[in-house]
Design an enzyme around this catalytic site. Structure first.
Site, PDB file in Angstrom:
ATOM      1  N   ALA A 134      31.847  27.490  34.576  1.00  0.00           N
ATOM      2  CA  ALA A 134      30.679  27.705  35.434  1.00  0.00           C
ATOM      3  C   ALA A 134      29.454  27.601  34.532  1.00  0.00           C
ATOM      4  O   ALA A 134      29.217  28.467  33.694  1.00  0.00           O
ATOM      5  CB  ALA A 134      30.758  29.080  36.084  1.00  0.00           C
TER       6      ALA A 134
ATOM      7  N   GLY B 106      23.826  35.194  33.055  1.00  0.00           N
ATOM      8  CA  GLY B 106      25.203  34.707  33.011  1.00  0.00           C
ATOM      9  C   GLY B 106      25.805  34.619  34.394  1.00  0.00           C
ATOM     10  O   GLY B 106      25.093  34.677  35.397  1.00  0.00           O
ATOM     11  N   ASN B 107      27.098  34.460  34.462  1.00  0.00           N
ATOM     12  CA  ASN B 107      27.772  34.448  35.759  1.00  0.00           C
ATOM     13  C   ASN B 107      29.129  35.122  35.621  1.00  0.00           C
ATOM     14  O   ASN B 107      29.530  35.497  34.520  1.00  0.00           O
ATOM     15  CB  ASN B 107      27.897  33.023  36.297  1.00  0.00           C
ATOM     16  CG  ASN B 107      28.720  32.143  35.383  1.00  0.00           C
ATOM     17  OD1 ASN B 107      29.924  32.312  35.269  1.00  0.00           O
ATOM     18  ND2 ASN B 107      28.070  31.218  34.677  1.00  0.00           N
ATOM     19  N   ARG B 108      29.821  35.274  36.735  1.00  0.00           N
ATOM     20  CA  ARG B 108      31.020  36.115  36.735  1.00  0.00           C
ATOM     21  C   ARG B 108      32.304  35.360  36.406  1.00  0.00           C
ATOM     22  O   ARG B 108      33.383  35.923  36.499  1.00  0.00           O
ATOM     23  CB  ARG B 108      31.153  36.802  38.095  1.00  0.00           C
ATOM     24  CG  ARG B 108      30.069  37.851  38.318  1.00  0.00           C
ATOM     25  CD  ARG B 108      30.146  38.416  39.720  1.00  0.00           C
ATOM     26  NE  ARG B 108      31.479  38.865  40.057  1.00  0.00           N
ATOM     27  CZ  ARG B 108      31.998  38.817  41.275  1.00  0.00           C
ATOM     28  NH1 ARG B 108      31.301  38.307  42.264  1.00  0.00           N
ATOM     29  NH2 ARG B 108      33.206  39.258  41.500  1.00  0.00           N
ATOM     30  N   SER B 109      32.201  34.103  36.012  1.00  0.00           N
ATOM     31  CA  SER B 109      33.430  33.353  35.731  1.00  0.00           C
ATOM     32  C   SER B 109      34.142  33.949  34.509  1.00  0.00           C
ATOM     33  O   SER B 109      33.550  34.121  33.452  1.00  0.00           O
ATOM     34  CB  SER B 109      33.082  31.890  35.461  1.00  0.00           C
ATOM     35  OG  SER B 109      34.254  31.209  35.119  1.00  0.00           O
TER      36      SER B 109
END
Ligand SMILES: Cc1cc2nc3c(=O)[nH]c(=O)nc-3n(C[C@H](O)[C@H](O)[C@H](O)COP(=O)(O)O)c2cc1C
Length: 407
Positions: A276, A203-206
């Site tokens: 994102a 995943g990502n931090r958005s």
């Protein structure tokens, strides 16, 4: 939309029950903030039942949610009906001894007041000086009108009828914003998660804050918005859930997002891709959890394949008159500026506008503030805004509306 209704201590408080009813019926999220004196005229249970939200007069209740400022910060509009001479004097002086006072100081939303009092009180130089001060600060006023007053006498000082206040509130909520009425906007927000196995993902931090603010800003301008939400927390998504103009579609992975864009994109006049989206995903997700035993090797190699470029796909399939807006969260390297990267990315993608912000370990993600630049098709920086994500969203939406109406 989020509407705060302040009620103060006059007989006309009973008429504001009708105002609250009308606003709730319109689908607004209505929060009543009475003064202690107002509750001597109409009791707290009535306001809670009619508004369907908890009601308090005090800054000391529900302290954990910092209610004394949060109501004002979240408000799209504050209306005070009736507004007593006393409350108007307190507003002019900036007194914040109760929840209504702190809310009024904390808000940057339009404030509309409907004064009600006896003619002598209305005409008193002190009241008139306060009226002047409030108007000079941009407070909107409706009434008071002439008519029968509580004591059986008549003259100027009667509160405007609730239907009339409701009309003004509605106009004020859409003020300068009717521009997007009838438009459909598709906005993606959050960060996709690409599953590795039933329990893990890449995943990502958005957090989705910026994209949700873009959806809310578009709705404030009257647009109907489809918000494609990729793993956004309940707390961040809540204002969009309450907004009757916003429909939320959950799109947890890049693939889900791509399908939703294909479904809702063709019908949208404006598409803002703020989510994102993963650049890579696993070609196949494991049906069972990957463990040290199942991998049986000191190094586990993951094979990743490119995900489709959703924005490029949109540009390819673009329908007539559609405005496409990309987002770029960039980490420029030495000797390179954010503008240079954003210009290059906009050209590569072929979007009409590209909003870019710099991100890093402590920048951009999960923060309340952002610094956004917007690049247009002439490679010009058409907006450069630093502020809360609501402010940067407002600036971006203003640029998009300008782009749509440009000949
Ligand atoms: C029966 C009654 C009716 C009142 N009506 C009004 C009114 O219409 N306008 C006003 O300014 N004050 C009115 N007052 C006086 C206010 O209630 C008083 O100034 C109070 O301190 C206002 O407090 P608040 O502004 O915090 O609600 C009324 C008082 C009573 C007892």
């Amino acid at each position: 939309m989020f509407v705060v209704v302040g009620v103060t201590g006059g007989i006309a408080a009973y008429k504001s029950v009708q105002l609250v009813r009308l606003l709730v019926k319109d689908g607004h999220d209505v929060h009543v903030v009475p003064t202690d004196d107002a509750l001597r005229f109409v009791g707290l249970p009535t306001w809670e039942a009619i508004s369907r939200n908890p009601v308090t007069t005090s800054v000391h209740d529900d302290v954990a949610s910092v209610r004394h400022v949060s109501l004002g910060q979240r408000a799209d509009l504050v209306v005070i009906a009736p507004a007593t001479a006393n409350t108007m004097a307190k507003m002019a002086a900036g007194i914040a001894e109760d929840l209504l006072g702190t809310t009024l100081l904390a808000t940057r939303a339009p404030v509309l007041i409907a004064p009600a009092m006896h003619t002598e009180m209305w005409q008193h130089p002190a009241t008139q000086a306060n009226v002047e001060t409030l108007i000079s600060r941009g407070v909107h006023m409706i009434g008071p009108v002439s008519g029968e007053l509580t004591g059986g006498d008549s003259g100027q000082g009667r509160m405007a009828e609730p239907e009339l206040i409701h009309e003004s509130v509605t106009r004020e909520l859409l003020r300068g914003t009717g521009e997007a009425i009838g438009q459909h906007w598709l906005v993606s927000a959050g960060g996709t998660r690409e599953p590795l196995d039933p329990v893990r993902f890449i995943g990502n931090r958005s957090s989705g804050k910026q994209g949700v603010e873009v959806a809310l800003a578009a709705a404030r301008h009257g647009a109907n918005v489809t918000l494609l939400a990729a793993n956004i927390s309940q707390q961040i998504l809540a204002p969009a859930q309450r907004d009757p103009r916003i429909r939320i579609v959950e799109t947890p992975s890049a693939e889900d997002l791509e399908h939703a864009v294909r479904e809702y994109g063709p019908d949208a006049g404006v598409i803002v891709m703020a989510a994102a989206v993963a650049d890579y995903r696993t070609p196949q997700k494991s049906a069972t959890k990957i463990t040290k035993e199942s991998a049986d090797a000191p190094v586990l190699r993951l094979e990743l394949v490119e995900t489709p470029d959703i924005l490029a796909g949109l540009v390819e399939r673009r329908s007539a008159g559609q405005t496409l807006v990309g987002f770029a969260a960039e980490t420029p390297s030495e000797g390179e500026t954010l503008v240079q990267r954003a210009v290059a990315k906009r050209r590569r993608k072929g979007a009409d506008l590209l909003a870019a912000n710099e991100v890093g370990w402590s920048r951009g993600f999960e923060q309340d503030d952002n610094h956004l630049i917007v690049i247009d098709v002439d490679d010009e920086v058409v907006a450069d805004v630093a502020g809360t994500k609501r402010e940067t969203a407002d600036a971006l939406v203003a640029v998009i509306l300008g782009h749509i109406s440009a000949p």
